[in-house]
Design a protein around this motif. Sequence first.
Motif, PDB file in Angstrom:
ATOM      1  N   GLU A 140       0.835  -1.214   0.000  1.00  0.00           N
ATOM      2  CA  GLU A 140       0.000   0.000   0.000  1.00  0.00           C
ATOM      3  C   GLU A 140       0.869   1.263   0.000  1.00  0.00           C
ATOM      4  O   GLU A 140       0.422   2.337  -0.383  1.00  0.00           O
ATOM      5  CB  GLU A 140      -0.906   0.024   1.240  1.00  0.00           C
ATOM      6  CG  GLU A 140      -1.781  -1.208   1.398  1.00  0.00           C
ATOM      7  CD  GLU A 140      -3.131  -1.066   0.727  1.00  0.00           C
ATOM      8  OE1 GLU A 140      -3.395  -0.003   0.136  1.00  0.00           O
ATOM      9  OE2 GLU A 140      -3.917  -2.034   0.788  1.00  0.00           O
TER      10      GLU A 140
ATOM     11  N   PRO B 153       2.368   3.687  -4.264  1.00  0.00           N
ATOM     12  CA  PRO B 153       1.210   4.060  -5.085  1.00  0.00           C
ATOM     13  C   PRO B 153       1.372   3.742  -6.572  1.00  0.00           C
ATOM     14  O   PRO B 153       0.400   3.421  -7.236  1.00  0.00           O
ATOM     15  CB  PRO B 153       1.082   5.581  -4.853  1.00  0.00           C
ATOM     16  CG  PRO B 153       2.384   6.002  -4.253  1.00  0.00           C
ATOM     17  CD  PRO B 153       2.945   4.825  -3.535  1.00  0.00           C
ATOM     18  N   GLU B 154       2.612   3.800  -7.099  1.00  0.00           N
ATOM     19  CA  GLU B 154       2.770   3.602  -8.545  1.00  0.00           C
ATOM     20  C   GLU B 154       2.452   2.183  -8.983  1.00  0.00           C
ATOM     21  O   GLU B 154       2.216   1.925 -10.167  1.00  0.00           O
ATOM     22  CB  GLU B 154       4.185   4.008  -8.994  1.00  0.00           C
ATOM     23  CG  GLU B 154       5.323   3.114  -8.533  1.00  0.00           C
ATOM     24  CD  GLU B 154       5.890   3.492  -7.162  1.00  0.00           C
ATOM     25  OE1 GLU B 154       5.103   3.896  -6.274  1.00  0.00           O
ATOM     26  OE2 GLU B 154       7.125   3.366  -6.998  1.00  0.00           O
TER      27      GLU B 154
ATOM     28  N   ASN C  22      -0.104   0.441  -7.675  1.00  0.00           N
ATOM     29  CA  ASN C  22      -1.555   0.296  -7.626  1.00  0.00           C
ATOM     30  C   ASN C  22      -2.070  -1.018  -7.051  1.00  0.00           C
ATOM     31  O   ASN C  22      -3.040  -1.580  -7.565  1.00  0.00           O
ATOM     32  CB  ASN C  22      -2.107   0.450  -9.047  1.00  0.00           C
ATOM     33  CG  ASN C  22      -2.803   1.773  -9.172  1.00  0.00           C
ATOM     34  OD1 ASN C  22      -3.652   2.112  -8.335  1.00  0.00           O
ATOM     35  ND2 ASN C  22      -2.436   2.543 -10.187  1.00  0.00           N
ATOM     36  N   TYR C  23      -1.432  -1.476  -6.017  1.00  0.00           N
ATOM     37  CA  TYR C  23      -1.858  -2.758  -5.421  1.00  0.00           C
ATOM     38  C   TYR C  23      -3.338  -2.731  -5.064  1.00  0.00           C
ATOM     39  O   TYR C  23      -4.074  -3.692  -5.295  1.00  0.00           O
ATOM     40  CB  TYR C  23      -1.010  -3.043  -4.176  1.00  0.00           C
ATOM     41  CG  TYR C  23      -1.464  -4.226  -3.366  1.00  0.00           C
ATOM     42  CD1 TYR C  23      -1.251  -5.520  -3.841  1.00  0.00           C
ATOM     43  CD2 TYR C  23      -2.110  -4.055  -2.144  1.00  0.00           C
ATOM     44  CE1 TYR C  23      -1.669  -6.614  -3.109  1.00  0.00           C
ATOM     45  CE2 TYR C  23      -2.520  -5.150  -1.404  1.00  0.00           C
ATOM     46  CZ  TYR C  23      -2.304  -6.423  -1.891  1.00  0.00           C
ATOM     47  OH  TYR C  23      -2.718  -7.510  -1.170  1.00  0.00           O
TER      48      TYR C  23
ATOM     49  N   GLY D  51      -5.557  -0.972  -6.453  1.00  0.00           N
ATOM     50  CA  GLY D  51      -6.391  -0.615  -7.591  1.00  0.00           C
ATOM     51  C   GLY D  51      -7.039  -1.778  -8.312  1.00  0.00           C
ATOM     52  O   GLY D  51      -7.993  -1.575  -9.066  1.00  0.00           O
ATOM     53  N   SER D  52      -6.532  -2.973  -8.131  1.00  0.00           N
ATOM     54  CA  SER D  52      -7.118  -4.108  -8.844  1.00  0.00           C
ATOM     55  C   SER D  52      -6.811  -5.398  -8.101  1.00  0.00           C
ATOM     56  O   SER D  52      -5.702  -5.586  -7.596  1.00  0.00           O
ATOM     57  CB  SER D  52      -6.522  -4.185 -10.253  1.00  0.00           C
ATOM     58  OG  SER D  52      -6.813  -5.450 -10.822  1.00  0.00           O
TER      59      SER D  52
ATOM     60  N   GLU E 114       4.943   2.252 -13.870  1.00  0.00           N
ATOM     61  CA  GLU E 114       3.583   2.348 -13.365  1.00  0.00           C
ATOM     62  C   GLU E 114       2.796   1.109 -13.751  1.00  0.00           C
ATOM     63  O   GLU E 114       2.996   0.546 -14.831  1.00  0.00           O
ATOM     64  CB  GLU E 114       2.912   3.592 -13.957  1.00  0.00           C
ATOM     65  CG  GLU E 114       1.695   4.040 -13.179  1.00  0.00           C
ATOM     66  CD  GLU E 114       0.934   5.171 -13.892  1.00  0.00           C
ATOM     67  OE1 GLU E 114       1.482   5.730 -14.863  1.00  0.00           O
ATOM     68  OE2 GLU E 114      -0.194   5.443 -13.477  1.00  0.00           O
TER      69      GLU E 114
ATOM     70  N   VAL F 237      -1.114   0.094 -14.277  1.00  0.00           N
ATOM     71  CA  VAL F 237      -2.432   0.718 -14.389  1.00  0.00           C
ATOM     72  C   VAL F 237      -3.508  -0.354 -14.427  1.00  0.00           C
ATOM     73  O   VAL F 237      -3.495  -1.219 -15.309  1.00  0.00           O
ATOM     74  CB  VAL F 237      -2.510   1.585 -15.666  1.00  0.00           C
ATOM     75  CG1 VAL F 237      -3.802   2.378 -15.688  1.00  0.00           C
ATOM     76  CG2 VAL F 237      -1.296   2.493 -15.775  1.00  0.00           C
ATOM     77  N   PRO F 238      -4.426  -0.312 -13.465  1.00  0.00           N
ATOM     78  CA  PRO F 238      -5.488  -1.319 -13.434  1.00  0.00           C
ATOM     79  C   PRO F 238      -6.409  -1.186 -14.646  1.00  0.00           C
ATOM     80  O   PRO F 238      -6.458  -0.151 -15.287  1.00  0.00           O
ATOM     81  CB  PRO F 238      -6.252  -1.014 -12.148  1.00  0.00           C
ATOM     82  CG  PRO F 238      -5.429  -0.030 -11.396  1.00  0.00           C
ATOM     83  CD  PRO F 238      -4.573   0.671 -12.376  1.00  0.00           C
TER      84      PRO F 238
ATOM     85  N   ILE G 238      -4.318  -5.510 -17.248  1.00  0.00           N
ATOM     86  CA  ILE G 238      -3.490  -4.577 -16.493  1.00  0.00           C
ATOM     87  C   ILE G 238      -2.417  -4.037 -17.434  1.00  0.00           C
ATOM     88  O   ILE G 238      -1.762  -4.808 -18.136  1.00  0.00           O
ATOM     89  CB  ILE G 238      -2.794  -5.277 -15.312  1.00  0.00           C
ATOM     90  CG1 ILE G 238      -3.754  -6.181 -14.550  1.00  0.00           C
ATOM     91  CG2 ILE G 238      -2.097  -4.277 -14.414  1.00  0.00           C
ATOM     92  CD1 ILE G 238      -4.632  -5.527 -13.563  1.00  0.00           C
TER      93      ILE G 238
END
Lengths: 771, 215
Positions: free
Chosen positions: A275, A278-279, A281-282, A284-285, A397, A399-400, A404
């Motif tokens: 967590e 942020p890059e 995105n754990y 996030g998806s 990065e 991205v979700p 992915i």
Amino acid sequence: MSEQAEKKYAAYICTGCGIGDRLDAGELEQTASRDGRMNVVKQHEMLCSQDGVQMIRNDIDKEGVNHAVIVGCSRRAKVEAFAFNDIAMTRCNIREGVIWARPDTEEAKETTQEMANDYIRMSCAEIKQMNKPSPSGQQGRNPNVLVVGGGITGMTAAIEAAEAGYSVHLVEKSSALGGHVARLHKRVPFKAAPVGTPNSPDANLPMPEDTGIGDIIAAVEGNDNIKVYLNSTVTKTSGAPGRFSVDISTESGDTITENIGSIVQATGFKLYDPENLPEFNYAGSPDIITNLELEELANAAGDGPIKRPSDGKEVTSVLFVQDVGQNSSDEGRLPYDSGIGDLVSIKQALYFKHHNGDGCDATICYDNLRTPGAPGEDFYRSGQRNGVIFTKSEVKEVVPGDSITVKMHDKILDEDAEVKVDLVVLDLGMVPNSGPDPYAANEALEGMSDEDRAEELEAQEAHAADETSVKVESILNLDYRQGTDLPHLKHGFTDSHFICFPYETRRTGIYAAGPVRRPMDMKQAMDDATGAAMKAIQEIENAAQGRAAHPRVGDLSYPTFRKEGCTQCKRCTVECPFGAIDEDEERYPQYNEARCRRCGTCMGACPVRVISFENYSVNTVGAQIKECDIPEEWDEKPRILVLACENDAYPALDQAAISGEEISPWARVIPVRCLGSTSLSWVTDALNNGFDGIIMMGCKRGDDYQCHFVRGSTMAAERMAKVGDTLETLNLEPERVVVHEVAITDIERAPALIKEMEETIEKVGLSPFKF
Amino acid sequence: MSELNKAMIEQYRNSFLSEVEANVEEGEWVKMCMQCGVCSGSCPLGKHWAHPPQEIFMMIRAGKREEVLTSDSMWMCTSCYNCIVRCPRQLPITHIMHGLATYAKKLGLTPKNQPTAKFAEIFWNNMMKKGRVNELKLGLSLYFKDGFGPGIKEALRNKDLGMKMMKAKRMAAGEFFGGHGVKDVSGLQKMIKKAQELEDARMKKFDEPEASQDG
């Protein structure tokens, strides 16, 4: 002084190894009896021979000799031959220390003889201040080992100790044995490909293996020597090796108190919290997962394909992001690398090749691929062979989305790329499960002024009271004066002498094993656990006999203090690197023999010089300094006192002599247990006696220390920083006293440092204190 | 799914790597490269290549099919074998380079006017006629490969060297007319024809899965 009357002193002079040819043995004998006032003085042409040893033995048994000086080789040579443990004994080094360190020339003859005479005088003075060490009898033999942590490390340690006949109490915080390994689908293979495996793209290379954890758990549960406490914690540990009293709080709320001989702390690791990154995105998806979560997915897959968590779709492409949040200088991220993440990802990529077929693409984005261990390189090739794609790249990065998207920079092709995959696995770092560092607060205070220090302490107290701050829970709950848990080195990993005694911690009889000590994989942890179990057993036996652990193995002496003189300043209890000294009800220091490593740092710390060992004290060294013959000023023979750490500097000087390096004839070397034991009074005494220069040789200090007693060298350097004041009051030049870091390999440098002092004295002139 | 997206997905996937494994001589070794770069550092011509071997291997893994097969890098290999000798993973890099070149030629992706590719073709055709290389004709074919004008220019530029070689009997003018050959030229040609048939059959075997991949 009836006790004094019972002492019978003897000096045995060996004339072998060329000593008799280079020196006047008659003169040596005369020095020992006239200046040294030995009751018995004998020569032997080969003292370490059976005949020579028997001569000494007879004198001990029949003539009542109980204090002996063995004049001959270094104390580091012929240790077995001269193992007279029933008397007080010292070694006078005139072989490495004198004849081998000096040239065999006519002009050197006089100074060489003087050197030998001086060393004999010094040793004779020393032996008079020594007593035969005898253990305190504080504890008996206690064959119980406490293992804290029921993972692979703890269980391996428990089995090893139990199989050696010791009884084990295994305390596990959770409701089941097995730890992280129990959650794994497969393990990284333990062995490399067999010798002779051809190098070809279709060679048979190691593949992921079953973890075998079930058998290990069964072995623990089925072993009568192992008692398992699940859902339990250690709530109090008091005492010392051989007589620990440990409170174990169990599931039912009861507290069981066990008597324990030694402890293995195998509390393992936890994964770094994704967590914080942020890059990637754990959050996030559900299709961006940790490496541990993938193990569970693979377990859930059974024989079928691995499916992604979001919609249960069979995974056709997976991408592993290596070293996330590791090797980072950013605040809150791990400054180190777990080192095993690449092996783990290769293993997991192979899960997909096995479960989801060759059509499933698995890509590993690494920066520096590391595959440590014997099978490492073969396992890497195994991954490549099976079509895992490796790319040296930096993932910018994640991205979700339905697929992915991974945005990365390919470092070989030097271009940005975007890859779409079904599943992304984050290789997270290992964070040790240690208790709070007893010295964390001290470190913050180092180098602060008194006012700042008070402020910082207040701030720390306020912070502790703040309920939102996360408090690290203690694991061992030691009731030692110096904190509740094992001291850390850095990043929360336990401190040990990494080079020489990696298993030893800074709390004698408590051994850290597994990833709490440094990041490691299952195989390494099992090896580590075996080593720790071995040390735990060793300590039980040492404690039973009152013997010291590393590095003064077998030493029976231990520190005591003269209560009448003690001012209760507490410096010894604070400066002991091993937390060996508590405080009794009357606020006097309370020594715990079995926790003590016999470095003498307490002795060097004591401002009123009341702390001593039977065979090592302010007086044993002080007497040597006083008995050294100081020539008159017009003789133009300076004297340089060298206080050399017996662990590195002294053997380096021995080795220098063995290798034919010359050592200044003006040097008089006195071995000390650790530079930390150096008393400031030795320096003052030496200067007052007319020594022209003083060199202190200790081990490397600091974060990458090599001090065998961890902090001794640092403490000495701190204390000696104030020696300038002493020199000033004596009206002496400050360059007369120097502290050097000397490693055991400094064979040419150590004599050169003495030479340097010789030159310094030439410059500043002889000491005005010769009379 | 649009073509663009499909191209994206193929990046860092196995599709092109599998194609190379199936169709390129020693192509199954490409995945074993560990990207140390020793080959690129060892190649005497490496700095003149658009993509040294290490990079070519990474491009294959990254799925850059078009860029790899149309590249002239593998045509630059002089077969000095430095890379093979030094590769810590013992990849037959020289062979892979030639394999890639052959595959690219087969697909008609060789860069236009690639001199090495042209020379190889001229050499082969020259040798196939008589079973021996006709050096005079080989040289002349090379001079005139870019047309009649440049050919004359090139020939004049080298005339002194040519005369010297004639004098030293290193080159015979008579070779221009027919030239020497092996005893059984038709036997040799039959043998080569058979080998070509075998190779075509082998490639056809790989063509089939490839075809299904396309569809």
